[in-house]
Design a protein around this motif. Structure first.
Motif, PDB file in Angstrom:
ATOM      1  N   ALA A 246     -11.987  -9.728  -4.350  1.00 59.19           N
ATOM      2  CA  ALA A 246     -11.840  -8.518  -5.267  1.00 59.19           C
ATOM      3  C   ALA A 246     -12.471  -9.017  -6.732  1.00 59.19           C
ATOM      4  CB  ALA A 246     -10.557  -8.557  -5.364  1.00 59.19           C
TER       5      ALA A 246
ATOM      6  N   ARG B 149       0.663  -1.134   0.158  1.00 59.33           N
ATOM      7  CA  ARG B 149       0.097  -0.020   0.035  1.00 59.33           C
ATOM      8  C   ARG B 149       0.812   1.246   0.067  1.00 59.33           C
ATOM      9  NH1 ARG B 149      -5.141  -1.071   4.254  1.00 59.33           N
ATOM     10  NH2 ARG B 149      -5.954  -3.003   2.903  1.00 59.33           N
TER      11      ARG B 149
ATOM     12  N   GLN C 164     -15.499   0.028  -2.108  1.00 59.41           N
ATOM     13  CA  GLN C 164     -14.096   0.505  -2.411  1.00 59.41           C
ATOM     14  C   GLN C 164     -13.406  -0.127  -3.702  1.00 59.41           C
ATOM     15  OE1 GLN C 164     -11.292  -0.341   0.834  1.00 59.41           O
ATOM     16  NE2 GLN C 164      -9.744   0.944  -0.153  1.00 59.41           N
TER      17      GLN C 164
ATOM     18  N   ILE D   1     -10.226  -0.750  -5.362  1.00 58.50           N
ATOM     19  CA  ILE D   1      -8.873  -1.175  -5.158  1.00 58.50           C
ATOM     20  C   ILE D   1      -7.780  -1.353  -6.180  1.00 58.50           C
ATOM     21  CG2 ILE D   1      -9.551  -2.482  -2.919  1.00 58.50           C
ATOM     22  CD1 ILE D   1      -9.192  -5.070  -4.651  1.00 58.50           C
TER      23      ILE D   1
ATOM     24  N   ALA E  11      -2.932   0.103  -9.196  1.00 58.31           N
ATOM     25  CA  ALA E  11      -3.133  -0.168  -7.610  1.00 58.31           C
ATOM     26  C   ALA E  11      -2.921   0.918  -6.913  1.00 58.31           C
ATOM     27  CB  ALA E  11      -2.879  -1.672  -7.214  1.00 58.31           C
TER      28      ALA E  11
ATOM     29  N   PRO F 232      -7.981   4.152  -7.359  1.00 59.54           N
ATOM     30  CA  PRO F 232      -7.810   3.199  -6.469  1.00 59.54           C
ATOM     31  C   PRO F 232      -7.894   3.843  -5.227  1.00 59.54           C
ATOM     32  CG  PRO F 232      -6.056   2.473  -8.141  1.00 59.54           C
ATOM     33  CD  PRO F 232      -6.694   3.907  -8.254  1.00 59.54           C
ATOM     34  N   GLY F 233      -8.574   3.332  -4.204  1.00 54.94           N
ATOM     35  CA  GLY F 233      -9.131   4.122  -2.769  1.00 54.94           C
ATOM     36  C   GLY F 233     -10.260   4.878  -2.850  1.00 54.94           C
TER      37      GLY F 233
ATOM     38  N   ASN G 157      -3.673  -6.944  -0.365  1.00 59.68           N
ATOM     39  CA  ASN G 157      -4.493  -5.922   0.234  1.00 59.68           C
ATOM     40  C   ASN G 157      -5.955  -6.189   0.665  1.00 59.68           C
ATOM     41  OD1 ASN G 157      -2.739  -3.815   0.070  1.00 59.68           O
ATOM     42  ND2 ASN G 157      -2.876  -3.622  -2.209  1.00 59.68           N
ATOM     43  N   ILE G 158      -6.393  -7.626   0.318  1.00 57.91           N
ATOM     44  CA  ILE G 158      -7.836  -8.041   0.447  1.00 57.91           C
ATOM     45  C   ILE G 158      -7.869  -8.556   1.845  1.00 57.91           C
ATOM     46  CG2 ILE G 158      -9.349  -9.493  -0.411  1.00 57.91           C
ATOM     47  CD1 ILE G 158      -8.180  -9.832  -2.864  1.00 57.91           C
TER      48      ILE G 158
ATOM     49  N   GLU H   6      -3.363   4.782  -5.400  1.00 57.03           N
ATOM     50  CA  GLU H   6      -4.127   5.958  -5.397  1.00 57.03           C
ATOM     51  C   GLU H   6      -3.391   7.322  -5.568  1.00 57.03           C
ATOM     52  OE1 GLU H   6      -3.882   5.297  -1.113  1.00 57.03           O
ATOM     53  OE2 GLU H   6      -3.947   4.184  -2.965  1.00 57.03           O
TER      54      GLU H   6
ATOM     55  N   LEU I  99      -1.835  -7.898  -5.395  1.00 55.47           N
ATOM     56  CA  LEU I  99      -3.107  -7.328  -5.040  1.00 55.47           C
ATOM     57  C   LEU I  99      -3.549  -8.125  -3.904  1.00 55.47           C
ATOM     58  CD1 LEU I  99      -4.885  -4.936  -5.416  1.00 55.47           C
ATOM     59  CD2 LEU I  99      -6.022  -6.344  -7.325  1.00 55.47           C
TER      60      LEU I  99
ATOM     61  N   LEU J  76     -13.972  -4.125  -4.073  1.00 57.18           N
ATOM     62  CA  LEU J  76     -13.772  -4.939  -2.863  1.00 57.18           C
ATOM     63  C   LEU J  76     -14.964  -5.050  -2.234  1.00 57.18           C
ATOM     64  CD1 LEU J  76     -11.684  -6.195  -0.924  1.00 57.18           C
ATOM     65  CD2 LEU J  76     -11.540  -4.091   0.358  1.00 57.18           C
TER      66      LEU J  76
END
Length: 299
Positions: A122, A93, A168, A170, A176, A139-140, A115-116, A178, A112, A192
């Motif tokens: 996802a 991130r 959201q 992602i 990926a 993203p974000g 991040n889940i 933001e 990725l 997400l």
């Protein structure tokens, strides 16, 4: 002459060694002093980023350092040992300059799936420039998902409904992070969601056209939605009768534009009024009236 050069070189070397010793002693003293201050003020040494780190950036001794941090407010998962940063860990991130580096934000592989969160999924859906808010979804961000489809048996009537709220984003296409906020052409958006909503998205992708609606990330209000149909649009309630295929009946005969003159009064008993084959008009001369046939061919 040579003896004097040798003496000069020797003095320079001594001064150089002395400078290195003093520099090391100074920095060692500063480090020791910071450690003493941390002990006296109940501070701990926490690893922070020395520069902005994007998704996938490797963490090394050059972009990470230790700083004093109040012991009572150390974030969960903070790292206090720099020896682990040897280039094998990467940021999963974005990490801002001066931000503590947490275990949840780094991994040995930049994928990725790191991040889940647990019990989340996802799901990637197809979007275009219009459906993706002209490329400004990044993203974000948080979005609502609309689905537009034809009503079964509705004679091409369409309906748009909100199928998901406050979701959201992602990833957009293969991006990926933001940090990049420039608009770009969109083809895919990864959202997400939980498992049930992942199934809804999969079904909605096959049932209609999906559109993203960008919303304020601080707005958590959900549930106040309604379906919109073609009839809700201006002029949407107008209905036109279909053309009849049955043969039309013969037109009614037109009524002549003139009014038929009243029949002449009967003359003496037993006599009848003269018969005229066309329209007539009553002409008075003084008090006497006489009926006369009108010639329709005359000008």
């Amino acid at each position: 002459m040579e003896r004097r050069n040798i003496i000069i070189i020797g003095v320079a070397v001594v001064f150089g060694l002395l400078a290195v010793y003093l520099a090391n002693a100074y920095f060692s003293g500063v480090e020791a002093q910071q450690e003493r201050v941390a002990e006296e003020q109940q501070l701990v040494r926490v690893a922070v980023a020395t520069q902005d780190l994007d998704f996938g950036s490797a963490l090394t001794a050059e972009n990470v350092r230790l700083v004093n941090w109040p012991a009572q407010s150390v974030p969960t998962g903070a790292i206090t040992d720099l020896s682990r940063f040897a280039g094998t860990d990467v940021a999963i991130r974005p990490i801002a300059q001066g931000e503590p580096i947490l275990q949840s934000r780094i991994s040995t592989r930049a994928v990725l799936s790191e991040n889940i969160p647990e019990d989340m999924r996802a799901v990637t859906i197809p979007v275009n420039e219009v459906a993706g808010v002209a490329g400004f979804v990044t993203p974000g961000d948080v979005v609502d998902v609309f689905m537009t489809r034809t009503i079964p048996g509705g004679e091409d009537e369409k309906v748009t409904a909100v199928i998901l709220e406050n979701v959201q984003v992602i990833a957009i296409d293969r991006r990926a992070s933001e940090n990049s906020t420039e608009p770009q052409e969109l083809k895919m958006a990864t959202l997400l969601v939980d498992q049930f909503n992942a199934q809804k998205l999969a079904l909605a992708t096959e049932s209609g056209r999906l559109t993203l609606a960008l919303r304020n990330v601080e707005n958590q209000t959900t549930g106040a939605t309604q379906m919109v149909t073609t009839r809700d649009l201006p002029g949407g309630r107008l209905r036109y009768a279909s053309r009849s295929t049955a043969p039309s009946s013969a037109p009614a005969p037109r009524t002549p534009a003139y009014r038929a003159a009243p029949s002449a009064p009967a003359s003496a008993a037993g006599s009848t009024a003269p018969s005229y084959g066309g329209p007539t008009m009553l002409i008075y001369r003084g008090t006497d009236g006489a009926r006369q046939e009108v010639n329709r061919g005359s000008n």
